[in-house]
Write a protein that holds these residues in place. Sequence first.
Motif, short mmCIF file in Angstrom:
data_model
loop_
_atom_site.label_atom_id
_atom_site.label_comp_id
_atom_site.label_asym_id
_atom_site.label_seq_id
_atom_site.Cartn_x
_atom_site.Cartn_y
_atom_site.Cartn_z
N TYR A 1 -8.03 0.70 2.59
CA TYR A 1 -7.03 0.10 3.46
C TYR A 1 -6.17 1.18 4.12
O TYR A 1 -5.75 1.04 5.27
N PHE A 2 -5.92 2.25 3.40
CA PHE A 2 -5.12 3.35 3.95
C PHE A 2 -5.81 3.97 5.16
O PHE A 2 -5.20 4.14 6.23
N LEU B 1 0.84 -1.18 0.00
CA LEU B 1 0.00 0.00 0.00
C LEU B 1 0.88 1.25 0.00
O LEU B 1 1.81 1.34 0.80
N ASP B 2 0.59 2.18 -0.87
CA ASP B 2 1.39 3.41 -0.93
C ASP B 2 1.34 4.13 0.41
O ASP B 2 0.30 4.19 1.06
N ASP B 3 2.47 4.70 0.82
CA ASP B 3 2.60 5.47 2.06
C ASP B 3 2.42 4.61 3.31
O ASP B 3 2.26 5.14 4.41
N CYS B 4 2.41 3.30 3.15
CA CYS B 4 2.31 2.38 4.29
C CYS B 4 3.31 1.26 4.08
O CYS B 4 3.77 1.00 2.97
N VAL C 1 -3.40 -7.01 5.80
CA VAL C 1 -4.55 -6.33 6.42
C VAL C 1 -5.79 -7.21 6.33
O VAL C 1 -6.56 -7.30 7.29
N ASP C 2 -6.00 -7.84 5.19
CA ASP C 2 -7.16 -8.72 5.02
C ASP C 2 -7.20 -9.78 6.12
O ASP C 2 -8.23 -9.98 6.78
N PRO D 1 -9.83 0.24 -8.43
CA PRO D 1 -8.91 -0.46 -7.52
C PRO D 1 -8.13 0.49 -6.62
O PRO D 1 -7.84 0.14 -5.47
N ASN D 2 -7.79 1.68 -7.12
CA ASN D 2 -7.09 2.65 -6.28
C ASN D 2 -8.00 3.15 -5.16
O ASN D 2 -7.54 3.37 -4.03
#
Length: 470
Positions: A308-309, A46-49, A56-57, A301-302
């Motif tokens: 998630y973020f 995940l971007d920025d994570c 996470v799922d 999708p984004n």
Amino acid sequence: MSLDSSVETAARALVSLLVLTPLVFGYFGSELKDSEPCFCQLQGSLDDCSCNVDTVDYFNNVKVFPRLHSLLTKNYFRFYKVNLQKECPFWTDDSRCAMKYCHVEACHDEDIPPGLKEIKSDNVALQEEPAAKYTEDANCNSDHNEQLSYINTTISAAKYEEFEKWSAYDDAQDNFCVTDDLNGGEEYVDLLLNPERYTGYKGASAHRIWRSIYMENCFRPKKSMFPYIESIDVKNMCIEKRAFYRVISGLHSSINIHLCSKYLLSEKVGFQFSLSNPEWGPNLDEFQRRFDPSQTNGEGPNWLKNLYFVYLLEMRAIAKAGPYLDKIEYYTGNEADDAEVRAAVKNLLGVVYSFPNHFNETAMFSGGDKAIKLKDEFRQHFRNISRIMDCVGCDKCKLWGKLQVQGLGTALKILFSGKFDDVDPTSGKLAVRHKNRFQLDRREVVALFNGFGRLATSIRELEDFRKMLR
């Protein structure tokens, strides 16, 4: 048995195997790649994570969601005080939803747990009583009474009330939401009797809400052709502005998933809204319409990744405030039930602490005066969004919009107020110097847990839609 019948039997067995294989491997978490358009890009980091979607799922669906689902049925968390009669501060609301499914049934007085009727704050247990601090005996040394008797060290109740107002004002400076007043128009609502689901509210009024949020309150790149900001532009923004967009987009995605999962099926099959026994359930076509890349300019999708973020951001806030949340009494007047809630919260916090890759908020708003100015702008943008929730034309949508925005605003307050920056949440201990520095009222606590519960439910419902597509 003839050769033809043997071939037919073998063929049937092969067909059965081909049909069942993706279901079986999907259930046990094989490495087969999703072929569904909505999920083909929903994998990896995940971007920025610093964690993956799969991590996470599993963590949510197995550990967090079941605990939250049980906790949020308790009286402390199911009753939320809200003002649904506030007028929209930005435009005249001319499109109120008249459908009966938009209606919210407020609680009768006898339905409200006795402990919630009088309680003003759950922080009482963490605060030293003023009577103990400001009595004459506490402020005068008996050996020096004669020498210091000319100093009046007592504080009147009226003055103490003024101090409380000052403290409330100081706390409000950290708030990311404009909250309802506590002296008019508020009613308790039972969230379990008014669940979030699709009510039929749509069209220009609903679009105006999101258009105002994205176009007028999100930080926007100078060149952005897509109404909800193209990802390629977002990646060129600073981390703070990018994070703002991603939390709003993630919240939007979560709400859309709830509406798709609890869709009014009687409308889907062409029945009238006047049905006496309407049925709600998952609407796969609607889910694909909202998230399929071919229908969202490739962005679906984004948007799901942004869910998630914001989930990670809110989970980090709960972890950071964990020592504080662990000390709350969660008082409703039912001793056995309150004890069970305290134990359940402690158990949930232990699980949240164990997550290996928490969101790192320290990467944001670092850099002196410029960062301070950006944080204030960030807060004001979000406060405007909380005001926009009073413009929603469907009462049930307004209820859940206000609750989830307040939950997210409370998470931002925890992460960026600076009052918990030197507390180690994994220790489970609240430092003495922090006991009076950080305050959350009951509505903020209820919104924080319910807002996080909505995100956890969305991620769990994604798995259901993934299975339906298979």
